[in-house]
Design an enzyme around this catalytic site. Structure first.
Site, mmCIF file in Angstrom:
data_model
loop_
_atom_site.group_PDB
_atom_site.id
_atom_site.type_symbol
_atom_site.label_atom_id
_atom_site.label_comp_id
_atom_site.label_asym_id
_atom_site.label_seq_id
_atom_site.Cartn_x
_atom_site.Cartn_y
_atom_site.Cartn_z
ATOM 1 N N ASP A 42 43.554 53.218 60.918
ATOM 2 C CA ASP A 42 43.666 51.832 60.482
ATOM 3 C C ASP A 42 42.545 50.994 61.090
ATOM 4 O O ASP A 42 42.193 51.146 62.261
ATOM 5 C CB ASP A 42 45.032 51.289 60.934
ATOM 6 N N GLU A 84 39.316 71.019 68.337
ATOM 7 C CA GLU A 84 39.942 71.968 69.253
ATOM 8 C C GLU A 84 41.174 72.624 68.627
ATOM 9 O O GLU A 84 41.667 73.635 69.131
ATOM 10 C CB GLU A 84 40.369 71.252 70.540
#
Length: 533
Positions: free
Chosen positions: A209, A259
């Site tokens: 956002d 990751e």
């Protein structure tokens, strides 16, 4: 779910405004359990992923974009167990899940802000936000002239319990949404941890956002006289939007999500309407996608649409990113209404859908557009909840009209949104049951069946999704292009029928079309067609 590292490059992603999708318990508000119950509809529709608007603990001063706890579910929407169950069911159904992250500001009910209010000026607690002394002899004037996006000033002054006024804090949105200070390492560390919390639960990505707004010019300069406080227009430089520092944040986040296995996507809500500026968020070490607001706000005009399509593809292609396409979301009038409303608006909206689904890249659908829902423009004033309504002095009705709960069944309110007899948080218009999923399912020519057929065809054809496109010769007012040898899309944006030179078989059309004659096809006004050549 089978991992596909770059699934977002051609996915059809369905936005769910959680509060308005499906109410499982009759309290009038949509919830996570309601979404889970309705997943079969999304599987039938043929979407690849869902994006959930905020469901975190929140006072709902701004529909959940005022977050009080980023690691828990608001009781109105369910529990963490409900979220885990929804995620598991979605994945078992072949649907990925993107969730909203709100990093520009917190709720004023967040623990951090409560600690800041209780602390003294200059304290570590206040350093997490943008607190400043005021101007004027007694600090009675705001630190600068910035205005809130929702109307009114962007600064609110604190008062001590005894009424003594003191420092001001920045809120680019509502006063209950204080902006964080992203020069503070503690803020970075907190959001790293929040992202990991949800990634480890299994989410497939984040919609960010106000992705262009987290970093402010440290001098907090006044806006030039006459400058608009709102969104960028490609030519405007604002000291609180699209600052270079945001890109350092996204490089850090990109490394973090990489990751995790399975292809986790980062999607920017960046109201930066210059395509080249948007593309800077999509460089190979930053975000994966950004909403195409320039396309979203384009009028029903062939020259303008072609210009935006070309510019978007060129800018994104230069950084190796796929383009996104979107027609509606929870912050803008629904496109049936924007395109004229009534029969004309729906006809154009259906044609716009086939155009969008034929373009290279991925698409975002807003809940209810598959039903052809219009904007609700006549909500009672006492029902309006968007903060824009009050902050504008009740001159701007805000965004509630596109957030009215979905009709699922025929009949009176709540039209299957919740159990019979329950009262939705926003009233459904009379007669909306005739636009419901139940009213349209299996009905030839319905908007629901058009979306289902188009999404199914898009998934089946290798020509669609990611890839290239080539414009073809066409009469004035017509967009005509080829995705690869064998598939073409033509859209007549004129007010009268037009003949196009195109052989082939009609795969799908937004309105009935004449069977192709020898080497030509008559395309009615405001109609799109997909052809197998």
């Amino acid at each position: 779910m089978e991992p596909r590292e770059h699934w977002w490059r051609e996915a059809a992603i369905y936005q769910i405004y959680v509060r308005s999708f499906a109410d499982s318990n009759g309290d009038g508000e949509g919830d996570l359990a309601g979404i889970r119950e309705r997943l079969p509809h999304l599987v039938e529709l043929g979407v690849d992923a869902i994006w959930l608007t905020p469901f975190y603990v929140s006072p709902l001063a701004d529909g959940g974009y005022d977050v009080a706890d980023y690691r828990d579910v608001d009781p109105r929407f369910g529990t963490l167990e409900d979220f885990d169950a929804l995620l598991e069911s979605a994945h078992a159904s072949g649907i990925r899940v993107i969730i909203d992250i709100v990093p520009n500001h917190t709720s004023s009910a967040h623990r951090w802000f409560r600690e800041a209010v209780a602390a003294e000026p200059g304290s570590p607690e206040r350093a997490r936000y943008l607190f400043r002394d005021g101007g004027g002899p007694h600090g009675e004037e705001p630190p600068n002239n910035w205005s809130s996006i929702f109307g009114g000033p962007a600064w609110t002054r604190l008062k001590r319990p005894d009424g003594t006024p003191e420092q001001w804090y920045l809120h680019l949105f509502d006063a209950e949404q204080p902006d964080l200070d992203w020069t503070n390492p503690e803020v970075h560390e907190e959001f790293d941890d929040v992202l990991r919390f949800w990634l480890e639960r299994g989410v497939d990505g984040f919609r960010i956002d106000v992705a262009h707004g987290m970093v402010k010019d440290g001098a907090l300069p006044d806006l030039p006289e006459g400058a608009q406080a709102g969104l960028l227009d490609g030519d405007t430089s604002l000291p609180y939007f699209d600052q270079d520092g945001v890109h350092d944040i996204y490089r850090r986040w990109r490394a973090l999500v990489e990751e995790y296995p399975g292809g986790r996507a980062l999607v920017a809500e960046a109201w930066v309407e210059d395509a080249e500026r948007v593309a800077r968020y999509l460089r190979p070490d930053e975000l994966h996608q950004a909403f195409n607001f320039e396309y979203l706000t384009s009028p029903w005009d062939p020259a303008r649409l072609r210009e935006v399509i070309d510019r978007s593809l060129s800018a994104n292609g230069a950084v190796g990113a796929a383009t996104t396409w979107v027609l509606s979301n929870h912050d803008i009038h629904r496109h049936v209404t924007r395109f004229g409303g009534g029969e004309q608006g729906l006809r154009r909206a259906r044609a716009a859908t086939l155009l969008m689904l034929a373009l290279p890249g991925s698409v975002y659908l807003y809940q209810g557009e598959e039903l052809g829902l219009p904007e609700v423009t006549d909500l009672p004033e006492d029902a309006l909840q968007d903060p824009t309504w009050e902050r504008s002095g009740r001159t701007d009705r805000g965004r509630d009209g596109c957030r009215v709960p979905l009709p699922w069944e025929r009949g009176p309110e709540p039209c299957g949104f919740g159990p019979e007899g329950s009262e939705p948080w926003l009233p459904l218009p009379e007669g909306w049951g005739e636009l419901s999923r139940a009213a349209q399912k299996g009905v030839p020519g319905s908007t629901l069946e058009l979306y289902t057929a188009a999404l199914g065809t898009r998934r089946e054809l290798e020509a669609l999704g990611d890839g290239a496109m080539t414009w073809l010769d066409a009469p004035e007012g017509v967009l005509h292009f080829e995705r690869e040898p064998g598939f073409r899309c033509a859209v007549n944006l004129r007010r009268e029928p037009v003949e196009i030179g195109s052989e082939g078989t009609v795969l799908l059309s937004s309105a009935p079309v004449d069977a192709p004659a020898e080497g030509s096809l008559t395309l009615p006004a405001d109609t799109a067609v997909w052809l197998r050549v």
